[in-house]
Design a protein around this motif. Structure first.
Motif, PDB file in Angstrom:
ATOM      1  N   HIS A 144      54.302  55.406  54.062  1.00  0.00           N
ATOM      2  CA  HIS A 144      52.872  55.564  54.348  1.00  0.00           C
ATOM      3  C   HIS A 144      52.155  54.276  53.952  1.00  0.00           C
ATOM      4  N   PRO A 145      51.022  53.958  54.581  1.00  0.00           N
ATOM      5  CA  PRO A 145      50.293  52.743  54.194  1.00  0.00           C
ATOM      6  C   PRO A 145      49.934  52.664  52.706  1.00  0.00           C
ATOM      7  N   ASP A 146      49.828  53.829  52.024  1.00  0.00           N
ATOM      8  CA  ASP A 146      49.515  53.782  50.584  1.00  0.00           C
ATOM      9  C   ASP A 146      50.745  53.525  49.721  1.00  0.00           C
ATOM     10  N   GLY A 147      51.917  53.352  50.374  1.00  0.00           N
ATOM     11  CA  GLY A 147      53.141  53.059  49.644  1.00  0.00           C
ATOM     12  C   GLY A 147      54.065  54.251  49.430  1.00  0.00           C
ATOM     13  N   THR A 148      53.575  55.458  49.688  1.00  0.00           N
ATOM     14  CA  THR A 148      54.406  56.645  49.521  1.00  0.00           C
ATOM     15  C   THR A 148      55.557  56.618  50.519  1.00  0.00           C
ATOM     16  N   LEU A 149      56.769  56.848  50.020  1.00  0.00           N
ATOM     17  CA  LEU A 149      57.942  56.877  50.881  1.00  0.00           C
ATOM     18  C   LEU A 149      58.288  58.329  51.198  1.00  0.00           C
ATOM     19  N   PHE A 150      58.426  58.623  52.479  1.00  0.00           N
ATOM     20  CA  PHE A 150      58.807  59.961  52.924  1.00  0.00           C
ATOM     21  C   PHE A 150      60.265  59.944  53.349  1.00  0.00           C
ATOM     22  N   THR A 151      61.020  60.892  52.811  1.00  0.00           N
ATOM     23  CA  THR A 151      62.442  60.990  53.122  1.00  0.00           C
ATOM     24  C   THR A 151      62.631  61.628  54.501  1.00  0.00           C
ATOM     25  N   PRO A 152      63.804  61.457  55.096  1.00  0.00           N
ATOM     26  CA  PRO A 152      64.078  62.145  56.358  1.00  0.00           C
ATOM     27  C   PRO A 152      63.872  63.654  56.251  1.00  0.00           C
ATOM     28  N   GLU A 153      64.287  64.258  55.146  1.00  0.00           N
ATOM     29  CA  GLU A 153      64.109  65.708  54.979  1.00  0.00           C
ATOM     30  C   GLU A 153      62.624  66.071  54.959  1.00  0.00           C
ATOM     31  N   GLN A 154      61.795  65.288  54.285  1.00  0.00           N
ATOM     32  CA  GLN A 154      60.361  65.561  54.269  1.00  0.00           C
ATOM     33  C   GLN A 154      59.761  65.413  55.662  1.00  0.00           C
ATOM     34  N   LEU A 155      60.174  64.393  56.383  1.00  0.00           N
ATOM     35  CA  LEU A 155      59.663  64.194  57.744  1.00  0.00           C
ATOM     36  C   LEU A 155      60.081  65.350  58.651  1.00  0.00           C
ATOM     37  N   LYS A 156      61.320  65.811  58.518  1.00  0.00           N
ATOM     38  CA  LYS A 156      61.787  66.935  59.327  1.00  0.00           C
ATOM     39  C   LYS A 156      61.016  68.213  59.005  1.00  0.00           C
ATOM     40  N   ARG A 157      60.766  68.471  57.728  1.00  0.00           N
ATOM     41  CA  ARG A 157      60.012  69.668  57.338  1.00  0.00           C
ATOM     42  C   ARG A 157      58.590  69.605  57.886  1.00  0.00           C
ATOM     43  N   HIS A 158      57.985  68.437  57.851  1.00  0.00           N
ATOM     44  CA  HIS A 158      56.640  68.300  58.404  1.00  0.00           C
ATOM     45  C   HIS A 158      56.655  68.580  59.910  1.00  0.00           C
ATOM     46  N   THR A 159      57.632  68.013  60.608  1.00  0.00           N
ATOM     47  CA  THR A 159      57.742  68.243  62.044  1.00  0.00           C
ATOM     48  C   THR A 159      57.898  69.728  62.343  1.00  0.00           C
ATOM     49  N   GLU A 160      58.782  70.402  61.619  1.00  0.00           N
ATOM     50  CA  GLU A 160      58.946  71.840  61.819  1.00  0.00           C
ATOM     51  C   GLU A 160      57.633  72.582  61.588  1.00  0.00           C
ATOM     52  N   THR A 161      56.911  72.206  60.542  1.00  0.00           N
ATOM     53  CA  THR A 161      55.650  72.870  60.202  1.00  0.00           C
ATOM     54  C   THR A 161      54.633  72.767  61.327  1.00  0.00           C
ATOM     55  N   VAL A 162      54.508  71.595  61.922  1.00  0.00           N
ATOM     56  CA  VAL A 162      53.484  71.418  62.955  1.00  0.00           C
ATOM     57  C   VAL A 162      53.920  71.944  64.321  1.00  0.00           C
ATOM     58  N   LEU A 163      55.221  72.130  64.540  1.00  0.00           N
ATOM     59  CA  LEU A 163      55.694  72.613  65.839  1.00  0.00           C
ATOM     60  C   LEU A 163      55.827  74.124  65.930  1.00  0.00           C
ATOM     61  N   VAL A 164      56.293  74.769  64.858  1.00  0.00           N
ATOM     62  CA  VAL A 164      56.631  76.185  64.920  1.00  0.00           C
ATOM     63  C   VAL A 164      55.414  77.047  65.274  1.00  0.00           C
ATOM     64  N   ASN A 165      55.643  77.981  66.163  1.00  0.00           N
ATOM     65  CA  ASN A 165      54.631  78.934  66.614  1.00  0.00           C
ATOM     66  C   ASN A 165      53.434  78.285  67.298  1.00  0.00           C
ATOM     67  N   ARG A 166      53.523  77.015  67.597  1.00  0.00           N
ATOM     68  CA  ARG A 166      52.479  76.325  68.345  1.00  0.00           C
ATOM     69  C   ARG A 166      53.079  75.688  69.593  1.00  0.00           C
ATOM     70  N   PHE A 167      54.130  74.905  69.392  1.00  0.00           N
ATOM     71  CA  PHE A 167      54.738  74.142  70.474  1.00  0.00           C
ATOM     72  C   PHE A 167      56.184  74.538  70.749  1.00  0.00           C
ATOM     73  N   ALA A 168      56.847  75.149  69.770  1.00  0.00           N
ATOM     74  CA  ALA A 168      58.277  75.409  69.928  1.00  0.00           C
ATOM     75  C   ALA A 168      58.743  76.534  69.022  1.00  0.00           C
ATOM     76  N   THR A 169      59.914  77.018  69.349  1.00  0.00           N
ATOM     77  CA  THR A 169      60.678  77.894  68.476  1.00  0.00           C
ATOM     78  C   THR A 169      61.679  77.000  67.753  1.00  0.00           C
ATOM     79  N   LEU A 170      61.869  77.233  66.462  1.00  0.00           N
ATOM     80  CA  LEU A 170      62.867  76.493  65.703  1.00  0.00           C
ATOM     81  C   LEU A 170      64.165  77.292  65.714  1.00  0.00           C
ATOM     82  N   ALA A 171      65.279  76.595  65.862  1.00  0.00           N
ATOM     83  CA  ALA A 171      66.563  77.282  65.850  1.00  0.00           C
ATOM     84  C   ALA A 171      67.654  76.337  65.365  1.00  0.00           C
ATOM     85  N   SER A 172      68.655  76.908  64.737  1.00  0.00           N
ATOM     86  CA  SER A 172      69.852  76.149  64.364  1.00  0.00           C
ATOM     87  C   SER A 172      70.735  76.030  65.606  1.00  0.00           C
TER      88      SER A 172
END
Length: 180
Positions: A144-172
């Motif tokens: 992030h511009p403030d220096g915070t580093l986001f891990t791949p797992e954090q980025l994936k969880r954020h993506t799931e949060t914003v997509l589920v029940n709005r844009f997509a169904t999540l599935a394994s």
């Protein structure tokens, strides 16, 4: 019954020539994506290879890097090139899918929070049913511009949060294959 296609987004050599490339999560991604592709093939799901292209650098066609990573050995039903973050608006893919009456997209590929997420949002807005398979996506740490580093797992969880029940169904992978 829906007609499905598996989008395999940006799983290309180009990324290996970017400074953020790392292979920490690559083995799990390879295993999940390989299982997903094989299962979709058995079910008769269309396989779509999507490659990002740019005018210059490792994503340019002239670089020779706009090709599948070597672990992918499937035969795609169609291969498209895109110059934007989603796979549908400038690649001809939307027309190809509609000609075949495909109305369900299964999303996999590289850069979970960028091209995979953006394709999911656009696909939903265009009226497709979308299933997002997070375990069959790969991404890399981002700062992030403030220096915070986001891990791949954090980025994936954020993506799931914003997509589920709005844009997509999540599935394994297993859930997707069981539902086909």
């Amino acid at each position: 019954m829906s007609h499905s296609a598996l989008l395999i987004i940006d799983v290309q050599h180009s990324f290996q020539h970017r400074p953020f490339w790392q292979e920490h999560d690559l083995p799990a991604f390879q295993q999940a994506l390989t299982r997903l592709i094989a299962g979709c093939q058995r079910q008769g799901v269309a396989l779509v290879d999507v490659f990002h292209v740019a005018a210059e650098g490792p994503f340019s066609l002239a670089s020779g890097y706009v090709k599948r990573l070597p672990f992918l050995t499937h035969q795609a039903d169609v291969t498209v090139h895109k110059q934007v973050h989603n796979a549908l608006t400038d690649s001809g893919l939307d027309a190809w899918l509609r000609e075949r009456q495909i109305n369900h997209l299964i999303i996999s590929g590289m850069r979970t929070e960028q091209c995979c997420e953006t394709t999911t949002r656009v696909a939903s807005d265009l009226g497709y049913k979308v299933t997002f398979v997070t375990e069959a996506t790969l991404t890399f740490p981002m700062q992030h511009p403030d220096g915070t580093l986001f891990t791949p797992e954090q980025l994936k969880r954020h993506t799931e949060t914003v997509l589920v029940n709005r844009f997509a169904t999540l599935a394994s992978v297993d859930e997707v294959l069981a539902q086909l």
